[in-house]
Design a protein around this motif. Structure first.
Motif, PDB file in Angstrom:
ATOM      1  N   THR A   3       0.836  -1.193   0.000  1.00 23.31           N
ATOM      2  CA  THR A   3       0.000   0.000   0.000  1.00 23.31           C
ATOM      3  C   THR A   3       0.882   1.258   0.000  1.00 23.31           C
ATOM      4  N   PHE A   4       0.330   2.328  -0.553  1.00 24.12           N
ATOM      5  CA  PHE A   4       1.054   3.594  -0.621  1.00 24.12           C
ATOM      6  C   PHE A   4       0.043   4.725  -0.682  1.00 24.12           C
ATOM      7  N   ASP A   5       0.480   5.908  -0.314  1.00 24.17           N
ATOM      8  CA  ASP A   5      -0.342   7.109  -0.443  1.00 24.17           C
ATOM      9  C   ASP A   5      -0.175   7.670  -1.853  1.00 24.17           C
ATOM     10  N   TYR A   6      -1.189   8.413  -2.286  1.00 21.58           N
ATOM     11  CA  TYR A   6      -1.181   8.969  -3.638  1.00 21.58           C
ATOM     12  C   TYR A   6      -1.611  10.419  -3.587  1.00 21.58           C
ATOM     13  N   ALA A   7      -0.861  11.260  -4.327  1.00 21.48           N
ATOM     14  CA  ALA A   7      -1.233  12.668  -4.437  1.00 21.48           C
ATOM     15  C   ALA A   7      -1.028  13.099  -5.881  1.00 21.48           C
ATOM     16  N   ARG A   8      -1.860  14.023  -6.352  1.00 18.48           N
ATOM     17  CA  ARG A   8      -1.738  14.544  -7.709  1.00 18.48           C
ATOM     18  C   ARG A   8      -1.301  16.004  -7.629  1.00 18.48           C
ATOM     19  N   ALA A   9      -0.176  16.303  -8.247  1.00 17.77           N
ATOM     20  CA  ALA A   9       0.359  17.659  -8.196  1.00 17.77           C
ATOM     21  C   ALA A   9      -0.222  18.502  -9.321  1.00 17.77           C
ATOM     22  N   LYS A  42       4.805   6.889  -0.815  1.00 21.50           N
ATOM     23  CA  LYS A  42       3.898   7.874  -1.411  1.00 21.50           C
ATOM     24  C   LYS A  42       4.283   8.101  -2.862  1.00 21.50           C
ATOM     25  N   LEU A  43       3.294   8.129  -3.737  1.00 20.85           N
ATOM     26  CA  LEU A  43       3.491   8.483  -5.133  1.00 20.85           C
ATOM     27  C   LEU A  43       2.894   9.865  -5.387  1.00 20.85           C
ATOM     28  N   VAL A  44       3.647  10.683  -6.103  1.00 20.49           N
ATOM     29  CA  VAL A  44       3.164  12.008  -6.500  1.00 20.49           C
ATOM     30  C   VAL A  44       2.990  11.989  -8.012  1.00 20.49           C
ATOM     31  N   ASP A  45       1.745  12.069  -8.458  1.00 18.16           N
ATOM     32  CA  ASP A  45       1.410  12.002  -9.877  1.00 18.16           C
ATOM     33  C   ASP A  45       1.697  13.352 -10.529  1.00 18.16           C
ATOM     34  N   ILE A  46       2.662  13.363 -11.451  1.00 22.02           N
ATOM     35  CA  ILE A  46       3.019  14.604 -12.157  1.00 22.02           C
ATOM     36  C   ILE A  46       2.552  14.580 -13.611  1.00 22.02           C
TER      37      ILE A  46
END
Length: 324
Positions: A3-9, A42-46
């Protein structure tokens, strides 16, 4: 996959402030996550950032956004006309489906395709520092013969990055503190030494935003790739070459190589052996001698040394118009 956190920049500044691993096309990172080789928290969607343009600068060079898909970059009119070595290198990589998704910045950051790096049951200093290198003494057919160390003999897999090195690309980044950096591709990658897990000069949280190319170089351009099958295969040996001939002599040369080292490989001694010389097989052989002076095979990949010599000589014949 863990599992991981996800955010969209929504901006480069928001991306570097978010803290986490950046994901764009994900064509390499997602595979590594599925195998639990990479386990980011955590993944940061760019992928939706405004970094997908190719722009001609006033000096005649190009600025390429980090999110330009490989297929779009290969088809760009400025690239096809002025930098055919780059277009050909891009089209030699992966498959059409992957090129449609893979980003320019992500292509530069691909991890090695060493068999043992991908097998978590085997020792790999790049994946688990201090565990050992199973490839040394193992099956190493696709691995490096230049720039290796006692800790790692992995190769860098990118075709695009080989052409970028021949073209003297500059990588533009944004750091979490807001500073921007311009890193020559010659300084971007690191040799394995005793820290093979550190592959580039990027700092934690630093984001590639653009790649700058100088104005198109003079001379003929070529990308030649030798591989086990015609598509979807990594290079055993590849050459990105740019050579100009004036008054019967080689006036300039830029040669970078894939499949040989832990980074896109370029050795000034190779070009020095060519410049000022009339094209001939003897001159080309001297350049090959310079390239391979410190080459070392590890068993299964010993064949790369004579293969590289033949590929380089054949490439130089084509670039200079010299006959065999």
């Amino acid at each position: 996959m863990k599992t991981f956190d996800y955010a969209r920049a929504d901006s480069p500044e928001a991306a570097v402030a978010a803290g986490g691993r950046f994901i764009a096309g994900g064509t390499n990172l997602l595979d590594l996550m599925k195998l639990q080789i990479e386990t980011p928290e955590k993944l940061v969607d760019i992928s939706r950032l405004d970094l997908a343009q190719v722009e001609r600068r006033e000096d005649g060079g190009l600025t390429i956004g980090a999110l330009v898909p490989n297929s779009d970059l290969a088809a760009n009119a400025h690239v096809v006309d002025g930098y055919p070595v780059l277009a050909r290198a891009l089209l030699a990589g992966a498959s059409g489906q992957l090129r449609n998704k893979a980003s320019t910045g992500g292509n530069l950051l691909q991890r090695t395709r060493c068999y043992y790096f991908y097998d978590t049951a085997m020792a790999c200093n790049k994946r688990a520092p201090g565990s050992g290198c199973s490839a040394i003494g193992g099956y190493n057919r696709i691995l490096a013969i230049l720039g290796t160390s006692a800790q790692c003999i992995a190769t860098h897999p990118s075709d695009m990055a080989v052409a970028m090195r021949a073209l003297d690309a500059v990588i533009v980044t944004l750091k979490p503190d807001g500073d921007r950096r311009r890193i020559s591709i010659h300084d971007f990658y690191r040799l394995p030494g005793d820290t093979p897990q550190i592959e580039t000069d990027l700092e934690a949280g630093e984001l590639i935003t653009h790649i700058d190319l100088p104005p198109p170089p003079a001379g003929q351009q070529l990308y030649r790739k030798v591989r086990d099958r015609a598509s979807y295969a990594f290079a055993l040996v590849s050459v990105a070459g740019i050579v100009s001939v004036e008054d019967g002599k080689i006036a300039s040369a830029a040669l970078a190589f894939g499949g040989l080292g832990p980074m896109p490989w370029r050795d000034p001694a190779v070009e020095a052996a060519l410049i000022g010389q009339a094209p001939s097989d003897a001159v080309f052989a001297a350049a090959a001698d310079a390239l391979l002076a410190e080459a070392k095979g590890f068993g299964s990949n010993d064949f790369k040394i004579p293969l590289t010599r033949r590929v380089l000589i054949a490439s130089l014949r084509e670039l200079t118009g010299a006959s065999a």
